[in-house]
Enzyme design. Structure first.
Site, PDB file in Angstrom:
ATOM      1  N   LYS A 121      15.921 -41.551  11.133  1.00 30.13           N
ATOM      2  CA  LYS A 121      15.735 -41.258   9.711  1.00 30.13           C
ATOM      3  C   LYS A 121      14.257 -41.375   9.379  1.00 30.13           C
ATOM      4  O   LYS A 121      13.529 -42.113  10.035  1.00 30.13           O
ATOM      5  CB  LYS A 121      16.510 -42.277   8.856  1.00 30.13           C
ATOM      6  CG  LYS A 121      16.806 -41.798   7.459  1.00 30.13           C
ATOM      7  CD  LYS A 121      18.066 -40.956   7.434  1.00 30.13           C
ATOM      8  CE  LYS A 121      18.482 -40.567   6.043  1.00 30.13           C
ATOM      9  NZ  LYS A 121      19.884 -40.112   6.042  1.00 30.13           N
TER      10      LYS A 121
HETATM   11  N1  GLU Z   1      20.731 -36.537   5.588  1.00 27.91           N
HETATM   12  C1  GLU Z   1      22.056 -36.218   6.023  1.00 27.91           C
HETATM   13  C2  GLU Z   1      22.823 -37.478   6.365  1.00 27.91           C
HETATM   14  O1  GLU Z   1      22.511 -38.541   5.899  1.00 27.91           O
HETATM   15  C3  GLU Z   1      22.071 -35.174   7.126  1.00 27.91           C
HETATM   16  C4  GLU Z   1      21.312 -35.518   8.360  1.00 27.91           C
HETATM   17  C5  GLU Z   1      21.191 -34.362   9.336  1.00 27.91           C
HETATM   18  O2  GLU Z   1      21.742 -33.295   9.114  1.00 27.91           O
HETATM   19  O3  GLU Z   1      20.526 -34.582  10.359  1.00 27.91           O
HETATM   20  O4  GLU Z   1      23.799 -37.431   7.071  1.00 27.91           O
END
Ligand code: GLU
Length: 431
Positions: A121
């Site tokens: 993240k």
């Molecule tokens: N931000 C989204 C989540 O928390 C998607 C992450 C992604 O597609 O890599 O799952």
């Protein structure tokens, strides 16, 4: 901070479980699952330490010619099952502890739906509403360049999250591509469809929320066609989930976002509300609904409550008042551990983030696969594959919860941690 001498197993201070914050919550969740891991528990330490943390300075020229510095992060929690994967958020409250927890929840989520990724993240501590489009672009590009040393189509693949969207992904893709000298569409997902994005990606998280909601409703004898739904956050996740529930006959009775809380017992006109939010940016000022206080939102009579905004919204202060039979976590980390226990005692079923909102990353995976093969699928195929993965993952978790008499959150952690630690064991320690 502890003053005792470090031992071989002492955790760095920022990994201390007593450290209040989202990372501390993740550590508590891992502790709960440890007794169910059997022999694999000997590898559990792996989950309590992110593999790699990068903190970057992001200086940009503002439009007035001055220079401003932002703090950016990219955390790769685990890469045992594949490259890091997870979104990037732009928010004024972003902290390292938060990004660490979010990266860890991505490891769990990706393993729970069995896509071949680890967890990662990123984020920048900024209120993007205070930036012009040019400033936003410069900040995004400089951040991408700074984290460019650890991201890549085979290393770590960012995606949208809170306050980031297809345009931001296009800038990230372009910056990475410019730096390496050739176009690399697979470095981010959630791109515009005309730039290697996938059909169905924008709606995928909301569609996944709806899919697991329908499955869970069958288990508790809840009829979706007559259910009342309350949604917090009416953007990409909450808006799409609300629309799908309304199309299935449910009444969306309350919606809350940063513009306030609206309520209509007979059900809000969801298509009109979506248009209003698109035009004005929030639910505030929507005709055809009563305005209620933000705190009252938590006690509206409803069957399904969907927190689809930020972390730590359902707390010990409001969990006792929630009237829903089922909570579907569209957001990441919306329920504190104390609130989780209160909901459990009150027999309110919680569909945890790590399974409920996994639809987004599932279609991100489809996007990445399509980019690699340069062969694009139609939307029906994408939605059908998404629904199949979500249903299979949910039913596996449901069985584990029944067998072990644990919550769906603990069950999802059991399934996911076993998968991660099994690959950890197979790969072995290097050197
Ligand atoms: N931000 C989204 C989540 O928390 C998607 C992450 C992604 O597609 O890599 O799952």
């Amino acid at each position: 901070m502890s003053t005792t001498a470090p031992t071989a197993h002492a955790l760095p201070s920022y990994l201390n479980p007593d450290h209040v914050g989202p990372w501390g919550i993740f550590l508590q969740q891992v502790d709960r699952v440890e007794p169910y891991l059997g022999n694999l528990a000997r590898w559990v330490e792996t989950l309590k330490r992110p593999k790699r943390i990068l903190v970057v300075d992001v200086p940009i020229h503002l439009d007035d010619g001055t220079v401003r510095h932002f703090e950016g992060y990219r955390v790769q929690h685990n890469t045992s099952r594949g490259p890091g994967k997870g979104g990037v958020r732009f928010h004024q409250d972003v902290t390292l502890s938060e990004v660490m927890a979010l990266s860890a929840w991505m490891s769990i989520k990706n393993a729970a739906v069995n896509v071949p990724y680890g967890g990662a993240k990123g984020g920048i501590r900024v209120d993007p509403k205070t930036l012009s489009r040019g400033e936003l672009e410069r900040m995004t590009r400089r951040y991408t360049s700074e984290i460019g040393i650890i991201i890549g189509p085979n290393k770590d693949i960012p995606a949208p999250d809170v306050n980031t969207n297809e345009q931001i992904m296009a800038w990230m893709m372009d910056t990475y591509s410019m730096n390496q000298g050739s176009t690399a569409t697979g470095v981010v997902t959630g791109k515009p469809v005309d730039l290697g994005g996938s059909l169905g990606r924008r709606e995928a998280t909301g569609r996944g929320v709806y899919t697991v909601g329908v499955e869970a409703a069958k288990h508790i004898g809840l009829d979706i066609s007559t259910a009342r739904v309350a949604v917090q956050g009416f953007g990409n996740v909450g808006g799409v989930a609300g629309k799908l529930f309304a199309e299935a006959g449910a009444r969306v009775v309350a919606v809350q976002d940063h513009g306030g809380t609206i309520y209509r017992e007979a059900g809000l006109d969801v298509p009109s509300l979506l248009k209003h939010v698109q035009a004005t940016g929030s639910v505030g000022g929507f005709d055809g609904a009563e305005v209620i206080s933000n705190d009252k939102f938590w006690e509206v009579p409803c069957d399904i409550l969907i927190p689809a905004a930020l972390e730590q919204q359902i707390t010990a202060a409001n969990a006792g008042r929630i009237q829903a039979r089922m909570v579907i976590e569209g957001a990441n980390g919306p329920t504190t551990p104390e609130a989780d226990d209160i909901l459990h005692e009150r027999n309110i079923l919680v569909l945890p983030d790590v399974i409920a909102n996994a639809g987004g990353v599932t279609v991100s995976y489809f996007e990445w696969v399509q980019d690699f093969s340069s062969f694009f699928w139609d939307e029906d195929e994408i939605n059908a594959r998404l629904v199949r993965i979500m249903k299979e993952a949910f039913s596996a978790v449901w069985l584990v919860a029944q067998d072990n008499k644990v919550s769906l959150r603990t069950a999802t952690f059991i399934v996911a941690c076993k998968r991660i630690l099994h690959t950890r064991e197979l790969r072995g320690l290097y050197p």
